[in-house]
Design a protein around this motif. Sequence first.
Motif, PDB file in Angstrom:
ATOM      1  N   SER A 141       0.820  -1.212   0.000  1.00  0.00           N
ATOM      2  CA  SER A 141       0.000   0.000   0.000  1.00  0.00           C
ATOM      3  C   SER A 141       0.851   1.259   0.000  1.00  0.00           C
ATOM      4  CB  SER A 141      -0.912   0.043   1.226  1.00  0.00           C
ATOM      5  OG  SER A 141      -2.063  -0.737   1.061  1.00  0.00           O
ATOM      6  N   VAL A 142       0.351   2.257  -0.721  1.00  0.00           N
ATOM      7  CA  VAL A 142       0.819   3.632  -0.593  1.00  0.00           C
ATOM      8  C   VAL A 142      -0.371   4.427  -0.063  1.00  0.00           C
ATOM      9  CG1 VAL A 142       1.676   5.683  -1.766  1.00  0.00           C
ATOM     10  CG2 VAL A 142       2.434   3.408  -2.512  1.00  0.00           C
ATOM     11  N   ILE A 143      -0.158   5.133   1.036  1.00  0.00           N
ATOM     12  CA  ILE A 143      -1.211   5.954   1.620  1.00  0.00           C
ATOM     13  C   ILE A 143      -0.745   7.405   1.639  1.00  0.00           C
ATOM     14  CG2 ILE A 143      -2.685   6.380   3.610  1.00  0.00           C
ATOM     15  CD1 ILE A 143      -3.155   3.618   2.504  1.00  0.00           C
ATOM     16  N   GLY A 144      -1.525   8.278   1.037  1.00  0.00           N
ATOM     17  CA  GLY A 144      -1.240   9.704   1.086  1.00  0.00           C
ATOM     18  C   GLY A 144      -2.106  10.384   2.130  1.00  0.00           C
ATOM     19  N   ASN A 182       0.232  -5.392  -7.797  1.00  0.00           N
ATOM     20  CA  ASN A 182      -0.311  -5.725  -6.473  1.00  0.00           C
ATOM     21  C   ASN A 182      -0.001  -4.650  -5.445  1.00  0.00           C
ATOM     22  OD1 ASN A 182      -1.931  -7.453  -4.918  1.00  0.00           O
ATOM     23  ND2 ASN A 182      -0.155  -8.497  -4.045  1.00  0.00           N
ATOM     24  N   ILE A 183      -0.031  -3.403  -5.911  1.00  0.00           N
ATOM     25  CA  ILE A 183       0.145  -2.243  -5.034  1.00  0.00           C
ATOM     26  C   ILE A 183      -1.145  -1.437  -5.052  1.00  0.00           C
ATOM     27  CG2 ILE A 183       1.463  -0.146  -4.554  1.00  0.00           C
ATOM     28  CD1 ILE A 183       3.748  -1.357  -6.248  1.00  0.00           C
ATOM     29  N   ARG A 184      -1.726  -1.232  -3.881  1.00  0.00           N
ATOM     30  CA  ARG A 184      -2.904  -0.394  -3.772  1.00  0.00           C
ATOM     31  C   ARG A 184      -2.487   1.010  -3.344  1.00  0.00           C
ATOM     32  NH1 ARG A 184      -5.927  -1.386   0.111  1.00  0.00           N
ATOM     33  NH2 ARG A 184      -4.628  -2.836   1.316  1.00  0.00           N
ATOM     34  N   VAL A 185      -3.203   2.020  -3.835  1.00  0.00           N
ATOM     35  CA  VAL A 185      -2.872   3.410  -3.537  1.00  0.00           C
ATOM     36  C   VAL A 185      -4.143   4.125  -3.091  1.00  0.00           C
ATOM     37  CG1 VAL A 185      -1.786   5.522  -4.384  1.00  0.00           C
ATOM     38  CG2 VAL A 185      -1.112   3.295  -5.361  1.00  0.00           C
ATOM     39  N   ASN A 186      -4.143   4.611  -1.877  1.00  0.00           N
ATOM     40  CA  ASN A 186      -5.292   5.315  -1.318  1.00  0.00           C
ATOM     41  C   ASN A 186      -4.823   6.545  -0.553  1.00  0.00           C
ATOM     42  OD1 ASN A 186      -7.730   3.500  -1.880  1.00  0.00           O
ATOM     43  ND2 ASN A 186      -6.329   2.031  -0.910  1.00  0.00           N
ATOM     44  N   ALA A 187      -5.771   7.356  -0.120  1.00  0.00           N
ATOM     45  CA  ALA A 187      -5.445   8.545   0.665  1.00  0.00           C
ATOM     46  C   ALA A 187      -6.479   8.739   1.754  1.00  0.00           C
ATOM     47  CB  ALA A 187      -5.388   9.782  -0.229  1.00  0.00           C
ATOM     48  N   VAL A 188      -6.064   9.401   2.804  1.00  0.00           N
ATOM     49  CA  VAL A 188      -6.952   9.819   3.886  1.00  0.00           C
ATOM     50  C   VAL A 188      -6.951  11.340   3.900  1.00  0.00           C
ATOM     51  CG1 VAL A 188      -7.258   9.910   6.381  1.00  0.00           C
ATOM     52  CG2 VAL A 188      -6.628   7.750   5.282  1.00  0.00           C
ATOM     53  N   ALA A 189      -8.120  11.941   3.764  1.00  0.00           N
ATOM     54  CA  ALA A 189      -8.239  13.401   3.808  1.00  0.00           C
ATOM     55  C   ALA A 189      -8.599  13.808   5.227  1.00  0.00           C
ATOM     56  CB  ALA A 189      -9.294  13.881   2.825  1.00  0.00           C
ATOM     57  N   ALA A 190      -7.639  14.373   5.915  1.00  0.00           N
ATOM     58  CA  ALA A 190      -7.819  14.709   7.331  1.00  0.00           C
ATOM     59  C   ALA A 190      -8.566  16.024   7.486  1.00  0.00           C
ATOM     60  CB  ALA A 190      -6.455  14.799   8.012  1.00  0.00           C
ATOM     61  N   GLY A 191      -9.570  16.012   8.366  1.00  0.00           N
ATOM     62  CA  GLY A 191     -10.194  17.247   8.783  1.00  0.00           C
ATOM     63  C   GLY A 191      -9.276  18.003   9.730  1.00  0.00           C
ATOM     64  N   LEU A 192      -9.779  19.063  10.337  1.00  0.00           N
ATOM     65  CA  LEU A 192      -8.956  19.863  11.235  1.00  0.00           C
ATOM     66  C   LEU A 192      -8.564  19.020  12.444  1.00  0.00           C
ATOM     67  CD1 LEU A 192      -7.616  22.520  11.911  1.00  0.00           C
ATOM     68  CD2 LEU A 192      -9.789  23.309  12.902  1.00  0.00           C
ATOM     69  N   THR A 193      -7.282  18.690  12.511  1.00  0.00           N
ATOM     70  CA  THR A 193      -6.757  17.741  13.493  1.00  0.00           C
ATOM     71  C   THR A 193      -5.702  18.420  14.346  1.00  0.00           C
ATOM     72  OG1 THR A 193      -7.121  15.941  11.914  1.00  0.00           O
ATOM     73  CG2 THR A 193      -5.629  15.485  13.755  1.00  0.00           C
ATOM     74  N   ALA A 194      -5.780  18.239  15.639  1.00  0.00           N
ATOM     75  CA  ALA A 194      -4.822  18.875  16.550  1.00  0.00           C
ATOM     76  C   ALA A 194      -3.418  18.350  16.302  1.00  0.00           C
ATOM     77  CB  ALA A 194      -5.229  18.614  17.995  1.00  0.00           C
ATOM     78  N   LEU A 233      -6.861   0.931   5.717  1.00  0.00           N
ATOM     79  CA  LEU A 233      -6.655   0.967   4.266  1.00  0.00           C
ATOM     80  C   LEU A 233      -5.435   0.168   3.836  1.00  0.00           C
ATOM     81  CD1 LEU A 233      -7.543   4.692   3.470  1.00  0.00           C
ATOM     82  CD2 LEU A 233      -8.817   2.656   2.746  1.00  0.00           C
ATOM     83  N   SER A 234      -4.492  -0.054   4.749  1.00  0.00           N
ATOM     84  CA  SER A 234      -3.301  -0.848   4.449  1.00  0.00           C
ATOM     85  C   SER A 234      -3.507  -2.335   4.696  1.00  0.00           C
ATOM     86  CB  SER A 234      -2.125  -0.370   5.312  1.00  0.00           C
ATOM     87  OG  SER A 234      -1.909   1.007   5.186  1.00  0.00           O
ATOM     88  N   SER A 235      -4.654  -2.702   5.261  1.00  0.00           N
ATOM     89  CA  SER A 235      -4.877  -4.072   5.707  1.00  0.00           C
ATOM     90  C   SER A 235      -5.497  -4.947   4.629  1.00  0.00           C
ATOM     91  CB  SER A 235      -5.801  -4.078   6.930  1.00  0.00           C
ATOM     92  OG  SER A 235      -7.143  -3.788   6.549  1.00  0.00           O
ATOM     93  N   ALA A 236      -5.470  -6.272   4.877  1.00  0.00           N
ATOM     94  CA  ALA A 236      -6.103  -7.218   3.959  1.00  0.00           C
ATOM     95  C   ALA A 236      -7.606  -6.989   3.872  1.00  0.00           C
ATOM     96  CB  ALA A 236      -5.810  -8.651   4.413  1.00  0.00           C
ATOM     97  N   GLY A 237      -8.190  -6.417   4.932  1.00  0.00           N
ATOM     98  CA  GLY A 237      -9.613  -6.122   4.916  1.00  0.00           C
ATOM     99  C   GLY A 237      -9.998  -5.068   3.901  1.00  0.00           C
ATOM    100  N   ALA A 238      -9.010  -4.320   3.403  1.00  0.00           N
ATOM    101  CA  ALA A 238      -9.253  -3.296   2.392  1.00  0.00           C
ATOM    102  C   ALA A 238      -8.656  -3.692   1.041  1.00  0.00           C
ATOM    103  CB  ALA A 238      -8.664  -1.968   2.850  1.00  0.00           C
ATOM    104  N   SER A 239      -8.492  -5.002   0.833  1.00  0.00           N
ATOM    105  CA  SER A 239      -7.777  -5.468  -0.360  1.00  0.00           C
ATOM    106  C   SER A 239      -8.484  -5.139  -1.669  1.00  0.00           C
ATOM    107  CB  SER A 239      -7.517  -6.976  -0.276  1.00  0.00           C
ATOM    108  OG  SER A 239      -8.737  -7.689  -0.246  1.00  0.00           O
ATOM    109  N   TRP A 240      -9.783  -4.776  -1.612  1.00  0.00           N
ATOM    110  CA  TRP A 240     -10.491  -4.406  -2.840  1.00  0.00           C
ATOM    111  C   TRP A 240     -10.773  -2.906  -2.892  1.00  0.00           C
ATOM    112  CZ3 TRP A 240     -15.847  -5.170  -5.312  1.00  0.00           C
ATOM    113  CH2 TRP A 240     -15.708  -5.488  -6.669  1.00  0.00           C
TER     114      TRP A 240
END
Length: 256
Positions: A141-144, A182-194, A233-240
């Motif tokens: 996985s690549v996570i942005g 076999n590389i998945r690429v996803n991102a997490v868009a963070a809200g206002l986080t301390a 998102l990096s886990s096998a549970g998110a493989s699809w």
Amino acid sequence: MTTDITPSNIHYDYSGAAVLVTGGTSGIGAAIAEAFQASGAEVTITGTRSTASDYELDLSKYQYLQLDVENTESIDSVANALPRLDILVNNGGVALPSLGLDESDPDVFQRAVQMHLVSAHRMAERCKDKLAKSALPGGASVIGIASMSSFFGMEIVPGYGSAKTGLVGMTRALAVAWGKHNIRVNAVAAGLTASRMTAATVANAEWSAPTLARTPAGRLGEPTDIAAPVLFLSSAGASWITGQTLAVDGGYTISG
């Protein structure tokens, strides 16, 4: 209202997985690194200082590498130093207005795009061959780490916002190109986080109060709120799941 999520109750098994978290010495990056390490991963973090001992924190449980995300040779050096890699989290960087710089200045705007978009692409490309050799269940996985400024125009951060918008497009493009490896690429868009970067914003009621009023969850984010979805998102549970940007914002983006 606060979250009761801690790295110790984010339950995943990443035993033996090799993880790189850029910008892992504070804030969101530190929470992500700690969550992966608590789940059994072998975690490498990067920071801007020469050695891990230059930080006030105890970083001894991680491998530490110095990284300047504005320097292409530094990015290449970090990627080359890794013997293997299963998960890359592109988190490094800072919103330049937090350093007193004006991103509407073309030179500062260019720095912001280099720091948050160009560097993330280069790091991913330089790590691609190692990620392609991963045997991690569900694939490598690549996570942005994206932002609310990926979706909304924010006057104070034109460079950061443009880069984070570009990160969403890059996530889709790499997901299409790298699925065959076999590389998945996803991102997490963070809200206002301390975090250290957002401390002034969080403390300024003129900025934080309207955000809080629009947030159905009734609170601002904590770094662990971002770490938990990254591990999912990096886990096998998110493989699809690939090419997606998950808004983690307490519902800010869906509130009218």
